[in-house]
Design a protein around this motif. Structure first.
Motif, mmCIF file in Angstrom:
data_model
loop_
_atom_site.group_PDB
_atom_site.id
_atom_site.type_symbol
_atom_site.label_atom_id
_atom_site.label_comp_id
_atom_site.label_asym_id
_atom_site.label_seq_id
_atom_site.Cartn_x
_atom_site.Cartn_y
_atom_site.Cartn_z
ATOM 1 N N LEU A 161 -1.896 -2.407 -8.825
ATOM 2 C CA LEU A 161 -0.697 -1.132 -8.969
ATOM 3 C C LEU A 161 -1.247 -1.161 -11.066
ATOM 4 C CD1 LEU A 161 2.119 -0.052 -8.486
ATOM 5 C CD2 LEU A 161 2.832 -2.167 -9.243
ATOM 6 N N VAL A 162 -1.948 -1.569 -11.414
ATOM 7 C CA VAL A 162 -2.066 -1.677 -12.567
ATOM 8 C C VAL A 162 -2.638 -0.393 -13.307
ATOM 9 C CG1 VAL A 162 -3.499 -2.121 -15.251
ATOM 10 C CG2 VAL A 162 -2.750 -4.312 -13.520
ATOM 11 N N PRO A 163 -3.799 0.407 -12.991
ATOM 12 C CA PRO A 163 -3.796 1.902 -13.225
ATOM 13 C C PRO A 163 -3.001 2.597 -12.763
ATOM 14 C CG PRO A 163 -5.520 0.934 -11.238
ATOM 15 C CD PRO A 163 -4.122 -0.438 -11.915
ATOM 16 N N VAL A 164 -2.416 2.788 -11.702
ATOM 17 C CA VAL A 164 -1.367 3.547 -11.517
ATOM 18 C C VAL A 164 0.298 3.718 -12.470
ATOM 19 C CG1 VAL A 164 0.991 4.153 -9.616
ATOM 20 C CG2 VAL A 164 -1.442 2.767 -9.438
ATOM 21 N N VAL A 165 0.739 2.664 -12.905
ATOM 22 C CA VAL A 165 1.471 2.025 -14.132
ATOM 23 C C VAL A 165 0.661 2.244 -15.179
ATOM 24 C CG1 VAL A 165 2.900 0.384 -14.984
ATOM 25 C CG2 VAL A 165 2.956 0.209 -13.022
ATOM 26 N N ASP A 176 0.952 -1.220 0.299
ATOM 27 C CA ASP A 176 -0.060 -0.175 0.412
ATOM 28 C C ASP A 176 1.023 1.192 -0.306
ATOM 29 O OD1 ASP A 176 -2.544 -1.848 0.366
ATOM 30 O OD2 ASP A 176 -2.883 -1.396 2.408
ATOM 31 N N HIS A 177 2.071 1.368 1.101
ATOM 32 C CA HIS A 177 2.479 2.326 0.730
ATOM 33 C C HIS A 177 3.651 2.499 -0.390
ATOM 34 C CE1 HIS A 177 3.221 2.630 5.752
ATOM 35 N NE2 HIS A 177 2.232 2.527 4.906
ATOM 36 N N TRP A 178 4.030 1.478 -1.087
ATOM 37 C CA TRP A 178 4.893 1.925 -1.990
ATOM 38 C C TRP A 178 3.925 2.383 -3.924
ATOM 39 C CZ3 TRP A 178 6.024 0.305 -6.643
ATOM 40 C CH2 TRP A 178 5.970 -1.104 -7.478
ATOM 41 N N ARG A 179 2.555 2.029 -3.485
ATOM 42 C CA ARG A 179 1.873 1.931 -4.638
ATOM 43 C C ARG A 179 1.103 3.782 -4.354
ATOM 44 N NH1 ARG A 179 -0.983 -2.478 -3.619
ATOM 45 N NH2 ARG A 179 -2.455 -0.814 -2.419
ATOM 46 N N GLU A 180 1.235 4.202 -3.349
ATOM 47 C CA GLU A 180 1.219 5.491 -2.878
ATOM 48 C C GLU A 180 1.965 6.912 -3.187
ATOM 49 O OE1 GLU A 180 -0.028 5.482 1.706
ATOM 50 O OE2 GLU A 180 -2.159 4.378 0.926
ATOM 51 N N ARG A 181 3.741 6.123 -2.949
ATOM 52 C CA ARG A 181 4.337 6.673 -3.518
ATOM 53 C C ARG A 181 4.386 7.023 -4.787
ATOM 54 N NH1 ARG A 181 5.379 5.638 1.333
ATOM 55 N NH2 ARG A 181 7.231 6.436 3.079
ATOM 56 N N LEU A 182 4.297 5.584 -5.488
ATOM 57 C CA LEU A 182 3.992 6.189 -6.837
ATOM 58 C C LEU A 182 3.138 6.453 -7.674
ATOM 59 C CD1 LEU A 182 5.523 4.246 -9.426
ATOM 60 C CD2 LEU A 182 4.070 2.668 -9.183
ATOM 61 N N ALA A 183 1.896 6.534 -7.174
ATOM 62 C CA ALA A 183 0.829 7.295 -7.931
ATOM 63 C C ALA A 183 0.963 8.439 -7.089
ATOM 64 C CB ALA A 183 -0.315 6.579 -6.552
ATOM 65 N N GLY A 184 1.980 9.138 -6.542
ATOM 66 C CA GLY A 184 2.363 10.549 -5.866
ATOM 67 C C GLY A 184 3.239 10.871 -6.695
ATOM 68 N N PRO A 219 3.287 13.690 -13.226
ATOM 69 C CA PRO A 219 3.211 13.491 -14.597
ATOM 70 C C PRO A 219 4.394 13.782 -15.355
ATOM 71 C CG PRO A 219 1.008 14.242 -13.566
ATOM 72 C CD PRO A 219 2.253 14.669 -12.316
ATOM 73 N N GLY A 220 4.028 12.540 -16.243
ATOM 74 C CA GLY A 220 5.324 12.796 -16.753
ATOM 75 C C GLY A 220 6.616 11.811 -16.621
ATOM 76 N N THR A 221 7.207 12.362 -15.062
ATOM 77 C CA THR A 221 8.361 10.803 -14.901
ATOM 78 C C THR A 221 8.250 9.827 -15.778
ATOM 79 O OG1 THR A 221 7.521 12.047 -12.565
ATOM 80 C CG2 THR A 221 9.125 9.972 -12.852
ATOM 81 N N PRO A 222 8.981 9.917 -16.015
ATOM 82 C CA PRO A 222 9.846 8.112 -16.668
ATOM 83 C C PRO A 222 9.385 7.090 -15.448
ATOM 84 C CG PRO A 222 11.808 9.729 -17.096
ATOM 85 C CD PRO A 222 11.043 10.274 -16.212
ATOM 86 N N LEU A 223 8.838 6.100 -16.096
ATOM 87 C CA LEU A 223 8.529 4.869 -15.371
ATOM 88 C C LEU A 223 8.929 4.279 -14.643
ATOM 89 C CD1 LEU A 223 6.354 2.801 -14.030
ATOM 90 C CD2 LEU A 223 6.233 1.713 -16.479
ATOM 91 N N PRO A 224 10.542 4.472 -14.995
ATOM 92 C CA PRO A 224 11.625 3.479 -14.192
ATOM 93 C C PRO A 224 11.782 4.424 -13.336
ATOM 94 C CG PRO A 224 12.308 2.970 -16.980
ATOM 95 C CD PRO A 224 10.609 4.224 -16.247
ATOM 96 N N ARG A 225 11.931 5.704 -13.610
ATOM 97 C CA ARG A 225 12.575 6.463 -12.283
ATOM 98 C C ARG A 225 11.749 5.949 -11.045
ATOM 99 N NH1 ARG A 225 13.991 11.877 -14.221
ATOM 100 N NH2 ARG A 225 14.802 10.827 -16.283
ATOM 101 N N ALA A 226 10.365 7.024 -11.498
ATOM 102 C CA ALA A 226 8.877 6.326 -10.532
ATOM 103 C C ALA A 226 9.304 5.332 -9.634
ATOM 104 C CB ALA A 226 8.314 6.745 -11.424
ATOM 105 N N LEU A 227 9.559 4.092 -10.603
ATOM 106 C CA LEU A 227 9.205 2.990 -9.908
ATOM 107 C C LEU A 227 10.911 2.898 -8.886
ATOM 108 C CD1 LEU A 227 8.533 0.958 -12.614
ATOM 109 C CD2 LEU A 227 6.845 1.066 -10.576
ATOM 110 N N ALA A 228 11.994 3.464 -9.222
ATOM 111 C CA ALA A 228 12.785 3.437 -8.569
ATOM 112 C C ALA A 228 12.497 4.471 -7.290
ATOM 113 C CB ALA A 228 14.379 3.438 -9.000
#
Length: 210
Positions: A138-142, A69-77, A80-89
């Motif tokens: 996680l799917v809609p966040v990604v 839950d915590h890491w999905r919240e951080r990813l959702a935050g 917009p426009g942040t490259p997905l690999p960078r956002a995930l890391a």
């Protein structure tokens, strides 16, 4: 939406029961623990336990789900426009880094439960279910971070791969005696897994600067 008072109380009760179950599993193992003993430790009636959970192993689900839950919240935050690999890391590093004792305690509970799950198929099934539910959420966040033109198959695969990267990292850490920081820590292992994934998945490869 902000949870109602009733929903917050329900979640708090479930987490109290989950912590009680984790304590008893750590002390006695799942086989040496009954649902009734978990209810007593949590300060609730057995009927309350069964109102929320089907089995003693099922009771630790809310505790195991907190990290996801915590890491999905951080990813959702992520902006917009942040490259997905960078956002995930960034989300993985922040969620698995342990800045205070309360979070360290949660990680220790996770380690104890994963070690117990190695010998308890029902507990292991709860862990896999928690990860599947986390992947689905996680799917809609990604998808939002990947953009409108992203291939739905790649989105689902990226969500599954990222979820499994963290799952494998936590399981590997739980099997070891590594600490919460440095080599072999959850954050370090998860980043290693993500780097391995990035080599073979277009959606997880950061665009080159022109």
């Amino acid at each position: 939406m902000t949870p109602s008072l009733t929903e917050r109380r329900k979640a708090a009760t479930q987490l109290d029961i989950a912590r009680a179950a984790a304590e008893l599993f750590t002390e006695r193992g799942p086989d040496g623990t009954t649902a009734e003993e978990i209810a007593v430790r949590a300060g609730v009636a057995p009927r309350t336990f069964y109102r929320y959970f089907r089995s003693k192993q099922d009771a630790v689900g809310p505790l195991l789900a907190i990290g996801g839950d915590h890491w999905r919240e951080r990813l959702a935050g992520a902006e917009p426009g942040t490259p997905l690999p960078r956002a995930l890391a960034s989300a993985v590093t922040e969620s698995l880094t342990v800045p205070h004792e309360a979070k360290a305690e949660g990680m220790r509970w996770t380690r104890g439960l994963l070690r117990a799950a190695a010998g308890d198929p029902a507990l292991r099934a709860v862990w896999y279910r928690v990860n599947q539910e986390s992947e689905d959420r996680l799917v809609p966040v990604v998808a939002r971070l990947a953009g409108e033109d992203a291939d739905p198959l790649e989105i689902r695969f990226a969500a599954a791969a990222a979820t499994d990267a963290i799952r494998v990292a936590l399981e590997t850490w739980a099997e070891s005696d590594a600490g919460l920081e440095g080599p072999g820590s959850p954050a370090e292992l998860a980043m290693r897994c993500l780097r391995e994934l990035a080599g073979g998945m277009r959606l997880l490869t950061e665009p080159q600067q022109s």
